[in-house]
Every structure is written in C-alpha cells, then in structure tokens.
Enzyme design. Sequence first.
Site, PDB file in Angstrom:
ATOM      1  CE  LYS A 145       1.508  -7.972  29.507  1.00 34.05           C
ATOM      2  NZ  LYS A 145       1.228  -8.855  28.339  1.00 34.05           N
ATOM      3  CB  SER A 196       4.717 -10.485  27.263  1.00 37.87           C
ATOM      4  OG  SER A 196       3.347 -10.199  26.997  1.00 37.87           O
ATOM      5  CB  SER A 217       1.445 -12.546  26.069  1.00 33.14           C
ATOM      6  OG  SER A 217       2.702 -12.467  25.470  1.00 33.14           O
TER       7      SER A 217
HETATM    8  N1  GLN Z   1       5.888 -14.389  22.607  1.00 33.44           N
HETATM    9  C1  GLN Z   1       5.253 -13.691  21.540  1.00 33.44           C
HETATM   10  C2  GLN Z   1       6.112 -12.500  21.149  1.00 33.44           C
HETATM   11  O1  GLN Z   1       7.152 -12.362  21.676  1.00 33.44           O
HETATM   12  C3  GLN Z   1       3.882 -13.260  21.930  1.00 33.44           C
HETATM   13  C4  GLN Z   1       3.883 -12.141  22.894  1.00 33.44           C
HETATM   14  C5  GLN Z   1       2.496 -11.674  23.249  1.00 33.44           C
HETATM   15  O2  GLN Z   1       1.520 -12.418  23.113  1.00 33.44           O
HETATM   16  N2  GLN Z   1       2.411 -10.437  23.688  1.00 33.44           N
HETATM   17  O3  GLN Z   1       5.759 -11.708  20.353  1.00 33.44           O
END
Ligand code: GLN
Length: 482
Positions: free
Chosen positions: A75, A150, A174
Amino acid sequence: MTDTIKSLSSLLTEGKTSSVELCQDYLARIERLNPALNAFVTVDAEKTLLDAAAADALRAAGNAGPLTGVPIAHKDIFCAEGWLTTCGSKMLSNFVSPYDAHVIEQFKAAGMPCLGKTNMDEFAMGSSNETSYYGPVRNPWDPSRVPGGSSGGSAAAVAGRLAPAATGTDTGGSIRQPAALTGITGLKPTYGVVSRYGMIAFASSLDQAGPMATTAEDCGLLLNVMAGFDPRDSTSLERGKEDYTRDLNLPLAGLKIGLPREFFGAGLSGDTARAVEEAITQLKKLGAQTVEVGLPNSNLSVAAYYVLAPAEASSNLSRFDGVRYGYRTPEYKDLTEMYEKTRAEGFGSEVKRRIMIGAYVLSHGYYDAYYLQAQKLRRLIAQDFVEAFKQCDVILGPTAPTTAFKLGEKTADPVEMYLSDIYTIAVNLAGLPGMSLPCGFDAQGLPIGLQLIGDYFAEARMLNVAHQYQMASDWHTRAPTL
Ligand code: GLN
C-alpha cells in the site's frame, strides 16, 4: 493465477520456478490489467526484478527463508526507500522516500520482492478508494463498482491476481471492508502488534497494518513477517515472536462463537445476512457452538470514530506544510500564503473535511463536549467486547452492510459513505484483532465478506477458525475472469 504464497513458496523451494520468473509473470499481468483497474500508483519492473534476482541468489546460496522470492505489493502508505510514496495524495506526489517503514524492512529481510505501490484513498480516508488523487480503483468483479477502501488498490490487486498478496492498513475497516468487497482475506492485528514506523499516520491510536491475501493461511505467514517489537514506535508491544500459523489445523470442536445481536439487525442486506447464516451453519458442522452476545454501545462507534479519527488526523497532517518535503505551491508572496496555498492545493476535499472537523472538536469550548465525550464512548465500546469475550472465543458477523457499490453512488453523502464501516470501526476503537474472509456471493455475483473478531492477541485462534472454514468451503478460491 490462483496461487497462494504458500504454494509459490513450495514451487520456489522445489526449484520449479524462480523469483525472476514469478515476478515477470505478475508484472506482465499488471501491465495488461492495471490500466483498467488502476490498482497500482507506481510500478517499477527494474526495481522488482533486481529484488527478485537477489532473492534467487539467496536461494541458490542456501540462505532462503520460507517466503524468499515470493512477491508482494505494498500500500502506498508505507515509506519504501527509493520508491515514490504518495499516500494517495497530491501533497506527496513528488515524495521519494529516503527510508523504509518497519513493515517494508521486514518484507525485505524475508526476501520478498516489491511488485509496486498500490492505490488508496487519500491519507487512508475513505471506504471506496474514490478520494485518491490518482483516480478511483475499479473492482475486478465489476469495473463499474468500487473495491472498497482505503486499501482498495491492494484489495483489487490481490482479487485480480495482479499480486499474490499485499499489505494494507486499517484505521476503521480499511483492510477488512475492501477484502470483503473484493472476495479476499484480510487481517487487522491487535493494536501494537505491527510497528507503525514509516507508515504515514492518519489516526495514530487506531492505525494498524496487516496482510491481505487469498487465504487465512497466507495471512498467518505474512503476519509472521510483519509482526514484532520495534523500539521506533512507542506503541509497539514488547512481546515474544509468535508463530501465527501454529493453530491453523486445530479442530473447531468446542469453539464458542459469539453472535452480536446488533450485527444482525436492520441495515444488513438480505444476501449478506443469508451468506453469513450459511457460514455459521458450516462452522457448526465443524463443531462450533454459537452464543448470542451484546455490544450495546456499538451503534455509537461510527459517531465516536468521526470525532476521534479526525482529531488525530488534524494533528498528524499539520506536518504537510510545503516546507520540508512534498508538494509546495509554485507561487506565493510570503510564508503564510505559502502554507495556505500549499495546503489548499495539496489536499483533497475529504482530507480538508477531516482536518476541519478535527480542529473543531479539539478547540477550546468544544473539546469537552465532543473529544472528551468520544473518548468516554471509546472506553464503553471496548468494555462491551471485554464482557462479550467472557462468553465466547471469537465474535462473528458481516464485514460490511452491503456488497460493492457503484462508483459515485455514495460520494455525495459523506455520512452514507461512513456507514460502510459500521461493523468494523468498533474493533479499531477497542484495539482488537479482526479479519474478513469470503463467504459467498450476492445475486449480482459480487463477493460477500464474513468478519471474525478476536480477543486481544487471539490472531492465531481467529486464523484457525478462518482456515478451518476455508478447508471446508471454496469461496476463497473463486477469482474474477480478467
Ligand atoms: N473508512 C474509514 C475512514 O474513512 C476507515 C478508513 C481506514 O480504515 N483507513 O476513515
């Protein structure tokens, strides 16, 4: 290519292939499929093949570990020396990292070549990969749909077999939510198990890195590489090395699975509810028993998270000021204007929204009303799990309320997007380990994810349950035709 890293490791050990050959195959697939999927932000075949040749040399010299030569994608939130590291943002569009994150060091030490850096929501803020400065990632099962976020690039890369495995990070879901939406297996460890050193910070008390792969067994093998104490992260836990695959083959007889009543109510789509019920039936056949548990404060987890995560983000992201590294606005008349224009131009709208919410809830007069209240809720949410784990070994439920949605479907309404993580966020607030694995398909042929939540440091037990389920089902072997 449906190969697991376990099988690729055997092929390499038996001398049936080389790391260079493997990497060439994956790079060819990336070249063919990435223009449509946009799963990778950066691919550098020359670098990958250098890593691969070094791995082959280690094998030839008899110095190989079990995963030496097996490639992996990372990532783009992990700093990797000599690689562009963007975190999905224009702010870091020119940032070539001068050093390696702990996680990257660990994979390098294991001899695993880097296949490239995967696309992601900007600074990991999102649930659909649509906030990336580098454009959305497409779901390999249906390119008109999102892969989740994400870690959407990592998920799409593994689901589309552009990489046998990838790293992800999970602040509120995410790793698990994109794993669910793309039909792969992903694990978020207990907070503190994997060092955050060199992992670009979003919400430091929630962020945790973990593996994404096609099987639970692979996730265990990868976690063995990633986990471990690192003095450079003050929240890294000083625990002995663990073999996370040690319990994979234990029978499930006597296992107590907790089913939180709050996870099976309205809001869950019919197909997802049905697939999760079928998985429960399957696990019962393997000897597990179920018990209903309560997580009475879990309905407040999204609200608490969207105070706490932005608060931490507003502080963490203050470092992006155009002074030391990253994007700087080309024209400005003084220092203040340089800061203002750099941040106005460098950040996307979701990131700005979080910075503003975070600065607001931390400001004088609002700190007590919002931030402190959310911290109290966080404690209550964690306490719910402590009570639940008095009655069961693992908790089970859906990973996400729906399967993959269409691009653009939820971008107009941030709250609707935030609710994608309704089943995953409480786990981060409590610091617990959680994972998602495939358990079926909906009427449109889109994958459905099953979530397992373990007690603190119960990764091996959770992987045991997931592995036994995968031995008795074949959802994890299904791949989209590309
Ligand atoms: N979807 C959540 C957010 O937008 C979690 C994102 C994540 O786990 N990095 O914060």
